[in-house]
Design a protein around this motif. Structure first.
Motif, PDB file in Angstrom:
ATOM      1  N   ASP A  62     -15.556   8.536   3.144  1.00 45.25           N
ATOM      2  CA  ASP A  62     -14.305   9.276   3.017  1.00 45.25           C
ATOM      3  C   ASP A  62     -13.134   8.435   2.511  1.00 45.25           C
ATOM      4  O   ASP A  62     -12.464   8.807   1.556  1.00 45.25           O
ATOM      5  N   ALA A  63     -12.891   7.294   3.168  1.00 43.91           N
ATOM      6  CA  ALA A  63     -11.699   6.515   2.854  1.00 43.91           C
ATOM      7  C   ALA A  63     -11.734   5.938   1.437  1.00 43.91           C
ATOM      8  O   ALA A  63     -10.730   5.970   0.717  1.00 43.91           O
ATOM      9  N   LEU A  64     -12.881   5.401   1.026  1.00 45.74           N
ATOM     10  CA  LEU A  64     -12.963   4.796  -0.304  1.00 45.74           C
ATOM     11  C   LEU A  64     -12.694   5.797  -1.425  1.00 45.74           C
ATOM     12  O   LEU A  64     -12.151   5.438  -2.483  1.00 45.74           O
ATOM     13  N   SER A  65     -13.051   7.056  -1.207  1.00 48.48           N
ATOM     14  CA  SER A  65     -12.829   8.075  -2.230  1.00 48.48           C
ATOM     15  C   SER A  65     -11.345   8.379  -2.416  1.00 48.48           C
ATOM     16  O   SER A  65     -10.959   8.980  -3.421  1.00 48.48           O
ATOM     17  N   MET A  66     -10.519   7.946  -1.470  1.00 47.38           N
ATOM     18  CA  MET A  66      -9.079   8.178  -1.555  1.00 47.38           C
ATOM     19  C   MET A  66      -8.324   6.988  -2.126  1.00 47.38           C
ATOM     20  O   MET A  66      -7.105   7.040  -2.288  1.00 47.38           O
ATOM     21  N   LEU A  67      -9.046   5.913  -2.418  1.00 48.45           N
ATOM     22  CA  LEU A  67      -8.426   4.754  -3.070  1.00 48.45           C
ATOM     23  C   LEU A  67      -8.347   5.022  -4.560  1.00 48.45           C
ATOM     24  O   LEU A  67      -9.356   5.197  -5.229  1.00 48.45           O
ATOM     25  N   ARG A  68      -7.138   5.058  -5.104  1.00 49.66           N
ATOM     26  CA  ARG A  68      -6.930   5.452  -6.497  1.00 49.66           C
ATOM     27  C   ARG A  68      -6.935   4.295  -7.490  1.00 49.66           C
ATOM     28  O   ARG A  68      -6.790   4.507  -8.682  1.00 49.66           O
ATOM     29  N   ASN A  69      -7.077   3.074  -7.005  1.00 47.99           N
ATOM     30  CA  ASN A  69      -7.130   1.920  -7.916  1.00 47.99           C
ATOM     31  C   ASN A  69      -8.384   2.014  -8.792  1.00 47.99           C
ATOM     32  O   ASN A  69      -9.411   2.523  -8.365  1.00 47.99           O
ATOM     33  N   ARG A  74      -9.616  -2.404  -8.773  1.00 41.17           N
ATOM     34  CA  ARG A  74     -10.244  -1.734  -7.638  1.00 41.17           C
ATOM     35  C   ARG A  74     -10.979  -2.706  -6.721  1.00 41.17           C
ATOM     36  O   ARG A  74     -10.853  -2.630  -5.496  1.00 41.17           O
ATOM     37  N   GLU A  75     -11.763  -3.610  -7.284  1.00 38.74           N
ATOM     38  CA  GLU A  75     -12.527  -4.537  -6.451  1.00 38.74           C
ATOM     39  C   GLU A  75     -11.599  -5.396  -5.599  1.00 38.74           C
ATOM     40  O   GLU A  75     -11.872  -5.641  -4.426  1.00 38.74           O
ATOM     41  N   GLU A  76     -10.497  -5.832  -6.178  1.00 42.51           N
ATOM     42  CA  GLU A  76      -9.536  -6.646  -5.438  1.00 42.51           C
ATOM     43  C   GLU A  76      -8.835  -5.807  -4.376  1.00 42.51           C
ATOM     44  O   GLU A  76      -8.469  -6.314  -3.313  1.00 42.51           O
ATOM     45  N   ALA A  77      -8.649  -4.527  -4.659  1.00 36.46           N
ATOM     46  CA  ALA A  77      -7.884  -3.653  -3.762  1.00 36.46           C
ATOM     47  C   ALA A  77      -8.642  -3.290  -2.493  1.00 36.46           C
ATOM     48  O   ALA A  77      -8.025  -2.966  -1.467  1.00 36.46           O
ATOM     49  N   ILE A  78      -9.965  -3.346  -2.530  1.00 38.66           N
ATOM     50  CA  ILE A  78     -10.753  -2.844  -1.401  1.00 38.66           C
ATOM     51  C   ILE A  78     -10.482  -3.612  -0.102  1.00 38.66           C
ATOM     52  O   ILE A  78     -10.334  -2.993   0.966  1.00 38.66           O
ATOM     53  N   TYR A  89      -4.423   6.786  -1.973  1.00 37.78           N
ATOM     54  CA  TYR A  89      -3.762   5.514  -1.696  1.00 37.78           C
ATOM     55  C   TYR A  89      -3.820   4.628  -2.937  1.00 37.78           C
ATOM     56  O   TYR A  89      -4.773   4.699  -3.722  1.00 37.78           O
ATOM     57  N   LEU A  90      -2.792   3.801  -3.089  1.00 39.04           N
ATOM     58  CA  LEU A  90      -2.746   2.863  -4.205  1.00 39.04           C
ATOM     59  C   LEU A  90      -2.338   1.498  -3.663  1.00 39.04           C
ATOM     60  O   LEU A  90      -1.354   1.372  -2.929  1.00 39.04           O
ATOM     61  N   VAL A  91      -3.123   0.476  -3.999  1.00 34.82           N
ATOM     62  CA  VAL A  91      -2.832  -0.892  -3.567  1.00 34.82           C
ATOM     63  C   VAL A  91      -2.192  -1.641  -4.728  1.00 34.82           C
ATOM     64  O   VAL A  91      -2.720  -1.656  -5.848  1.00 34.82           O
ATOM     65  N   LEU A  92      -1.052  -2.261  -4.451  1.00 29.93           N
ATOM     66  CA  LEU A  92      -0.268  -2.949  -5.481  1.00 29.93           C
ATOM     67  C   LEU A  92      -0.070  -4.406  -5.118  1.00 29.93           C
ATOM     68  O   LEU A  92      -0.070  -4.777  -3.939  1.00 29.93           O
ATOM     69  N   HIS A  93       0.124  -5.230  -6.138  1.00 28.02           N
ATOM     70  CA  HIS A  93       0.544  -6.606  -5.883  1.00 28.02           C
ATOM     71  C   HIS A  93       1.976  -6.588  -5.361  1.00 28.02           C
ATOM     72  O   HIS A  93       2.674  -5.579  -5.480  1.00 28.02           O
ATOM     73  N   SER A  94       2.401  -7.687  -4.801  1.00 32.91           N
ATOM     74  CA  SER A  94       3.755  -7.745  -4.225  1.00 32.91           C
ATOM     75  C   SER A  94       4.842  -7.490  -5.256  1.00 32.91           C
ATOM     76  O   SER A  94       5.956  -7.078  -4.909  1.00 32.91           O
ATOM     77  N   VAL A 128       0.857  -1.187   0.000  1.00 33.26           N
ATOM     78  CA  VAL A 128       0.000   0.000   0.000  1.00 33.26           C
ATOM     79  C   VAL A 128       0.890   1.232   0.000  1.00 33.26           C
ATOM     80  O   VAL A 128       1.751   1.390   0.872  1.00 33.26           O
ATOM     81  N   SER A 129       0.691   2.080  -0.992  1.00 40.06           N
ATOM     82  CA  SER A 129       1.443   3.331  -1.090  1.00 40.06           C
ATOM     83  C   SER A 129       0.495   4.499  -0.899  1.00 40.06           C
ATOM     84  O   SER A 129      -0.679   4.435  -1.274  1.00 40.06           O
ATOM     85  N   VAL A 130       1.011   5.565  -0.311  1.00 44.47           N
ATOM     86  CA  VAL A 130       0.198   6.750  -0.063  1.00 44.47           C
ATOM     87  C   VAL A 130       0.875   7.969  -0.666  1.00 44.47           C
ATOM     88  O   VAL A 130       2.093   8.144  -0.568  1.00 44.47           O
TER      89      VAL A 130
END
Length: 272
Positions: A265-272, A57-61, A45-50, A33-35
């Protein structure tokens, strides 16, 4: 140098991208997870694979929820806990000592002295609990960083601490409110004491201290602090403290509030 050139020169200090010191484990998969921070505040925030690739996006939630829950609860316990720990808790002992000094003069309302002493003792224990919860939360964080992994179990441990922390905050506020009637009765009897029967300085001090603890300013501040725990989405204030199974209802309410904040609030900051 122009304003634009100066901004670009210092942009790397104004904007940063940080990656968590640990992987987030969700459904047996590891995620990074990068911010993105701007002026020291998270903006996305951006969620990445290893392997560093962005996931859908659905996987990142799911991993994002674990990350946000862990860090928001951890921050709440550590930061608010430190504030609570910094408060002058010696005042509890001083108040109990003062009650003991005037106890021989309280003949008609001795039960009120017992009641309020018990409440202040309970209040003091609540403030001592903040340090224990603060230290436990930091220990969990250190374990996560050392392991390099944040899993659901660690999130549940911090969530449990957060439940206990907010319960303690809420209970402490109501203990202060519940003490008002006892202090008022005691103060009234002290005002009626013949000055020749006791130390007038002690009586005067007790009247002054107990009067402050029942003052409109003090009680209004307690009610204001309660709003963050009792206000619902419609703005109405609902007290749980005197309800049957109030602790269960209170936790359900705070958990629902946290879920609403995540969705809003939090979901709107997920950029995936």
């Amino acid at each position: 140098m122009s304003i634009e050139a100066n901004f670009k020169k210092h942009k790397r200090f104004l904007e940063t991208i940080d990656t968590a010191k640990y992987d987030v484990i969700s459904h047996d998969k590891a995620y990074k997870v990068s911010v993105y921070n701007k002026l020291g505040k998270p903006k996305g925030y951006l969620v990445l694979h290893s392997d560093g690739k962005e996931c859908g996006r659905e996987e990142a939630i799911a991993p994002y929820r674990l990350f946000i829950t862990f860090n928001s609860f951890l921050s709440g316990i550590v930061n608010q806990g430190q504030l609570e720990m910094n408060k002058p808790t010696a005042v509890f002992k001083d108040t109990i000592d003062l009650l003991e000094q005037v106890r021989p003069n309280i003949r008609s309302n001795s039960d009120n002295v017992e009641n309020v002493t018990a409440k202040i003792t309970e209040l003091e224990q609540g403030y001592k609990k903040y340090k224990d919860l603060h230290d436990q939360a930091l220990k969990i964080y250190e374990e996560v960083v050392a392991a390099g992994q944040l899993d659901e179990k660690s999130v549940e441990r911090v969530a449990s601490l957060m439940d206990e922390f907010t319960l303690t905050q809420y209970k402490n506020l109501h203990l202060q409110l519940k003490s008002k009637e006892d202090f008022m009765v005691i103060t009234q009897e002290l005002r009626e004491i013949d000055g020749n029967e006791s130390d007038p300085k002690i009586i005067e001090k007790a009247i002054d201290v107990f009067g402050y603890l029942t003052s409109e300013k003090y009680i209004t501040e307690v009610h204001e602090n309660l709003k963050q725990f009792e206000s619902n989405e419609q703005g109405a204030q609902v007290s749980y403290y005197d309800q049957p199974e109030w602790e269960k209802k209170f936790i359900e309410s705070t958990n629902q509030r946290s879920e609403n904040q995540f969705q809003k609030d939090a979901l709107s900051m997920l950029r995936n």
